[in-house]
Design a protein around this motif. Structure first.
Motif, short mmCIF file in Angstrom:
data_model
loop_
_atom_site.label_atom_id
_atom_site.label_comp_id
_atom_site.label_asym_id
_atom_site.label_seq_id
_atom_site.Cartn_x
_atom_site.Cartn_y
_atom_site.Cartn_z
N ASP A 78 -66.80 -10.49 -26.95
CA ASP A 78 -67.26 -10.01 -25.65
C ASP A 78 -66.97 -8.53 -25.45
O ASP A 78 -67.72 -7.84 -24.73
N ASP A 79 -65.90 -8.03 -26.06
CA ASP A 79 -65.52 -6.64 -25.85
C ASP A 79 -66.06 -5.70 -26.92
O ASP A 79 -65.82 -4.49 -26.87
N GLY A 80 -66.80 -6.23 -27.89
CA GLY A 80 -67.35 -5.39 -28.94
C GLY A 80 -66.38 -5.03 -30.04
O GLY A 80 -66.74 -4.31 -30.99
N GLY A 81 -65.14 -5.52 -29.96
CA GLY A 81 -64.16 -5.24 -30.99
C GLY A 81 -64.22 -6.25 -32.11
O GLY A 81 -64.94 -7.26 -32.04
N ALA A 82 -63.44 -6.01 -33.16
CA ALA A 82 -63.41 -6.93 -34.29
C ALA A 82 -62.74 -8.24 -33.91
O ALA A 82 -61.90 -8.29 -33.00
N PHE A 83 -63.13 -9.32 -34.59
CA PHE A 83 -62.52 -10.62 -34.35
C PHE A 83 -61.02 -10.57 -34.67
O PHE A 83 -60.60 -9.97 -35.67
N THR A 84 -60.23 -11.20 -33.84
CA THR A 84 -58.81 -11.34 -34.14
C THR A 84 -58.62 -12.48 -35.13
O THR A 84 -59.53 -13.30 -35.35
N ALA A 85 -57.44 -12.55 -35.72
CA ALA A 85 -57.15 -13.62 -36.67
C ALA A 85 -57.26 -14.99 -35.99
O ALA A 85 -57.75 -15.96 -36.58
N GLU A 86 -56.83 -15.06 -34.73
CA GLU A 86 -56.90 -16.33 -34.00
C GLU A 86 -58.35 -16.72 -33.74
O GLU A 86 -58.72 -17.90 -33.88
N ALA A 89 -59.93 -18.03 -36.90
CA ALA A 89 -59.48 -19.39 -37.21
C ALA A 89 -60.22 -20.41 -36.35
O ALA A 89 -60.63 -21.48 -36.83
N GLU A 90 -60.42 -20.10 -35.07
CA GLU A 90 -61.13 -21.02 -34.18
C GLU A 90 -62.59 -21.15 -34.58
O GLU A 90 -63.17 -22.25 -34.52
N ILE A 91 -63.22 -20.03 -34.98
CA ILE A 91 -64.61 -20.08 -35.43
C ILE A 91 -64.73 -20.95 -36.68
O ILE A 91 -65.63 -21.79 -36.79
N SER A 92 -63.80 -20.76 -37.62
CA SER A 92 -63.82 -21.55 -38.85
C SER A 92 -63.65 -23.03 -38.54
O SER A 92 -64.28 -23.90 -39.17
N SER A 93 -62.81 -23.35 -37.55
CA SER A 93 -62.60 -24.74 -37.16
C SER A 93 -63.88 -25.34 -36.57
O SER A 93 -64.23 -26.49 -36.87
N VAL A 94 -64.57 -24.56 -35.72
CA VAL A 94 -65.83 -25.05 -35.13
C VAL A 94 -66.87 -25.29 -36.21
O VAL A 94 -67.57 -26.32 -36.20
N THR A 146 -72.61 -11.63 -43.73
CA THR A 146 -72.36 -12.65 -42.72
C THR A 146 -71.47 -12.14 -41.60
O THR A 146 -71.35 -12.80 -40.57
N VAL A 147 -70.84 -11.00 -41.80
CA VAL A 147 -70.02 -10.36 -40.77
C VAL A 147 -70.48 -8.91 -40.66
O VAL A 147 -70.65 -8.23 -41.68
N SER A 148 -70.69 -8.45 -39.42
CA SER A 148 -71.19 -7.08 -39.21
C SER A 148 -70.17 -6.06 -39.68
O SER A 148 -68.98 -6.35 -39.83
N ASP A 149 -70.63 -4.83 -39.87
CA ASP A 149 -69.76 -3.75 -40.36
C ASP A 149 -68.57 -3.50 -39.44
O ASP A 149 -67.47 -3.19 -39.92
N ASP A 150 -68.79 -3.63 -38.12
CA ASP A 150 -67.68 -3.37 -37.20
C ASP A 150 -66.82 -4.60 -36.94
O ASP A 150 -65.86 -4.54 -36.16
N GLY A 151 -67.19 -5.73 -37.57
CA GLY A 151 -66.38 -6.93 -37.45
C GLY A 151 -66.49 -7.65 -36.13
O GLY A 151 -65.70 -8.56 -35.85
N SER A 152 -67.49 -7.30 -35.31
CA SER A 152 -67.61 -7.91 -33.99
C SER A 152 -68.58 -9.08 -33.94
O SER A 152 -68.64 -9.81 -32.95
#
Length: 778
Positions: A78-86, A89-94, A146-152
């Motif tokens: 939502d904030d345009g920043g890179a995904f956090t480790a948490e 992990a939640e995305i991988s679980s989904v 599969t992941v954008s350059d900025d990691g968002s």
């Protein structure tokens, strides 16, 4: 037929509750069958034996997880920043839980893919020997991320067991529910149309507004709420029986999601129109002093007879879609024809029953107070001036030809995510992928290579060597961004590749790329002989379907024109009237296609019609519009033309008969056309991308055909032709059956709305006035 319908109308008027209860039971039975079976609608389209379908069948048979439908899931912070480790992990679980759903072959974790790419990069950077082919393959696929350059932003793929056409709604709903319930803090989840519920927006605000507009027209025309409500009640009943009954068979017959919508559109429109035509005739007779039940019988035998013939033309035109050899079009035509047939049956049974119940209340209080008054009988009309007829012909033809110009650049296709409403998850997913990973990522192609001599699937060096040979040829093609291996059959006789084009699936460049890739076959290989190439994927399938439909359209159009000429020759017993009617239909059809092209392909007035990303016109829209507009055009032709013929055979001069026919049907045709435009126009703002161009095409087609062709062009041409318009060879006249579409055999002088041999300025309607017989007129 006229006498049978008169008896049916008289019976329905005398036993109204028997008829009404019978139809209510039919509605209950249809609804019960639908609830028992449930709707199983396909979200994709397929045509047997197309090049894409042949390749897809091979993939499904030889490579697991490649031939099934592929849905895209987009995760974005939502904030345009890179995904956090948490969050990762939640995305991988989904994604993992999504892959465990029955019907899902696999769900690809975007972060696993990114890690594999990073590991391969390190391995290649080490410079270890024997990795030349691996390095080449990596270079060819380097633009696939599969992941954008900025990691968002991350993109996951959900691969289903079945193709999009065979994919069960329950599987899609289960995946969508899993994603909707994920609830990852700070992350928005969007998914593509392969996952989104296809029935969303089946009936929305626009459709309701269209129906309310139709109700307003009825109130204005009929002058009271009770008569205005009758067409609405009848049409809703017919639609309920037709659509619910059709959906009950969706588990047995493959039915596209847009099919019931077409049934709703046509069922409502023709149901209102057919009922209105009978009610209008009944009201005219009551105003002239006719007995209620006898008037119902006469209206059902005259106007109802025209309704039956008009409905028959629509049904025949829709059923003729089966001759195209395209299964989903045949089913759409059959379902729509069934809805129209039920609308006709409701009009000639349920409507007389309602009229019998309401009695004289079908007239307003003011009209009831003036029953039998001379004001209810119109003055005998005069023929229009010839100069006005000439101006009308020039103006009408000019308008239609100008409107048809955009159709010269018509492109056909199926809507992609860019055509979806901007507030839909499908559109957001499509837009995010295009922005972050390139437009072509939304239209990935699958290329299948079949070497003459199979490769040893266990020999990785040999496999990579062959993959490099093939990918080197694929990458050399214009508008190819990246190529990656997708799998190798166990026997080594088939290799699959994913090809990412520059532009989206509906673009001209992607269409040209599909043709170029197919044109490469065969590729010569020193070790494996000729290598045959095939192309599959959603974009390729849409291109094949569009081409097949385009090839079938001229054949279907020829069948429709032939039917038009035969039916109209029989009905009007004329050679030139059918030619005028059919020529007018063709002009209104091409004008409607031109308007559809201008709006949905060129993007004209896009803000008004919700066209934010213009693209090709819905590929089956032209052939559906041909069938529907043909039927509706014949409706108006019969309503107006039968009045002309009735006046002509009763002794009116040919040019006066033209005016009589127009005046007798003008009010009901205008009201019917406005109602149809309102109903169809309501679907222009549907939430379903495939429905909007159909609704607009039908609405604008009715506008052109009713107001420009039937009320302007056709009467002007009939005036200019005069008596020659009704010419027919005597030998052909003797051969043709007498269908009596006007119900003239039922007419009694006391009930006839007016006799047209009265001099201008003298009141008509006296039963003692002389009327020439058809034989005397000849």
């Amino acid at each position: 037929m006229a006498r049978l319908l008169a008896r049916l109308g008289r019976f329905s008027a005398r036993r109204p509750w028997l008829v009404i209860v019978g139809w209510v039971l039919a509605l209950a039975a249809a609804g019960g069958a639908y609830l028992f079976s449930g709707a199983q609608l396909a979200t994709g389209f397929s045509i047997p034996n197309t090049p894409t379908q042949q390749v897809t069948d091979k993939l499904s048979a030889e490579l697991d997880g490649v031939g099934g439908a592929v849905g895209t899931v987009v995760f974005q912070t939502d904030d345009g920043g890179a995904f956090t480790a948490e969050q990762q992990a939640e995305i991988s679980s989904v994604i993992a839980s999504t892959g465990d759903i029955d019907g899902v072959a696999t769900a690809v974790d975007p972060f696993d893919t990114a890690l594999q790419q990073a590991a391969l990069e390190q391995q290649l950077a080490s410079g270890a020997p024997g990795l030349e082919n691996a390095a080449t393959l990596y270079d060819f696929a380097s633009e696939i991320r599969t992941v954008s350059d900025d990691g968002s932003t991350a993109v996951a793929a959900v691969v289903f067991d079945d193709t999009l056409t065979d994919l069960a709604p329950e599987v899609k709903n289960a995946v969508a529910a899993e994603l909707d319930d994920a609830g990852i803090d700070g992350v928005t989840i969007e998914y593509s149309s392969e996952i989104a519920n296809s029935l969303e927006g089946l009936v929305g605000v626009g459709e309701v507004v269209g129906l309310l507009a139709a109700a307003l027209v009825l109130v204005v025309m009929l002058g009271a709420l009770i008569p205005a409500s009758l067409p609405l009640v009848s049409s809703v009943l017919g639609v309920g029986v037709g659509v619910a009954g059709s959906l009950a068979f969706s588990g047995v017959v493959e039915m596209a999601s847009v099919t019931p919508v077409l049934g709703v559109m046509l069922g409502l429109a023709v149901g209102i129109d057919y009922t209105l035509f009978i009610i209008n005739r009944h009201r005219r007779q009551l105003k002239a002093g006719a007995d209620v039940r006898e008037s119902i019988a006469l209206a059902n035998g005259t106007a109802g007879n025209a309704v039956v013939f008009a409905g028959a033309t629509v049904v025949i035109a829709l059923l003729a879609l089966n001759v195209t050899g395209i299964p989903f079009l045949g089913v759409m035509g059959t379902v729509a024809a069934a809805c129209v047939l039920i609308a006709v049956l409701v009009a000639v049974t349920f409507t007389p029953a309602l009229l019998g119940l309401v009695g004289l209340r079908v007239l307003s209080k003011r009209a009831r107070a003036k029953i039998g008054h001379p004001d209810h009988v119109a003055l005998a009309p005069k023929a229009m001036p010839t100069w006005r007829a000439i101006v009308a012909v020039v103006a009408a033809v000019g308008i239609l030809l100008v409107a048809a110009i955009p159709a010269l650049s018509l492109r056909l296709g199926l809507p992609d995510g860019s055509s979806e409403p901007e507030d839909s998850t499908q559109y957001r997913a499509y837009s995010i992928v295009a922005e972050e990973f390139g437009a072509g990522t939304n239209g990935t192609l699958v290329v299948v290579a079949e070497p003459e001599t199979a490769v040893d699937a266990d020999d990785q060096v040999a496999v990579m060597d062959l993959q490099v040979q093939i990918e080197d040829v694929l990458m050399a093609q214009q508008d190819v961004v990246a190529v990656s291996p997708a799998g190798v059959a166990a026997d080594g006789g088939l290799l699959a590749f994913r090809v990412v084009p520059v532009d989206g699936p509906s673009s001209v460049s992607t269409e040209e790329l599909v043709g170029a890739l197919r044109g490469l076959s065969p590729i010569d290989s020193a070790d494996h002989g000729d290598i045959q190439l095939g192309v599959a994927g959603a974009a390729s399938g849409n291109i094949d379907i569009s081409q097949t439909i385009a090839d079938a359209l001229p054949i279907y159009l020829a069948i429709v024109i032939g039917l038009s000429l035969i039916i109209l020759v029989i009905v009007f017993r004329s050679i030139l009237v059918p030619l005028i009617a059919t020529g007018g239909f063709l002009l209104s059809l091409f004008a409607a296609l031109g308007a559809v092209t201008a709006i949905y392909q060129w993007g004209w007035f896009g803000e008004i019609f919700g066209v934010h990303d213009p693209g090709p016109v819905l590929n089956f829209a032209p052939i559906i519009l041909t069938g529907v507009l043909f039927g509706l055009a014949m409706d108006y032709q019969l309503f107006i033309g039968s009045g002309m013929r009735e006046a002509f055979v009763h002794g009116a001069p040919a040019r006066v008969a033209v005016t009589v026919g127009v005046r007798s049907a003008r009010a009901v045709v205008i009201a019917a056309a406005i109602i149809m435009i309102s109903v169809f126009g309501g679907f222009v703002f549907s939430h379903l991308a495939m429905v909007r161009p159909l609704g607009f095409g039908m609405a604008i087609g009715v506008l052109f055909d009713a107001f420009v062709v039937r009320l302007l062009l056709m009467p002007a041409l009939m005036h200019l032709l005069g008596r020659f318009a009704w010419w027919m060879p005597k030998w052909l006249d003797r051969m043709l059956p007498d269908v009596d579409v006007e119900g003239a055999s039922l007419e009694r002088p006391a009930l006839r709305p007016g006799v047209h041999t009265v001099p201008a300025g003298q009141r008509a309607g006296s039963p003692s006035l002389p009327v020439k017989s058809p034989a005397q007129h000849r």
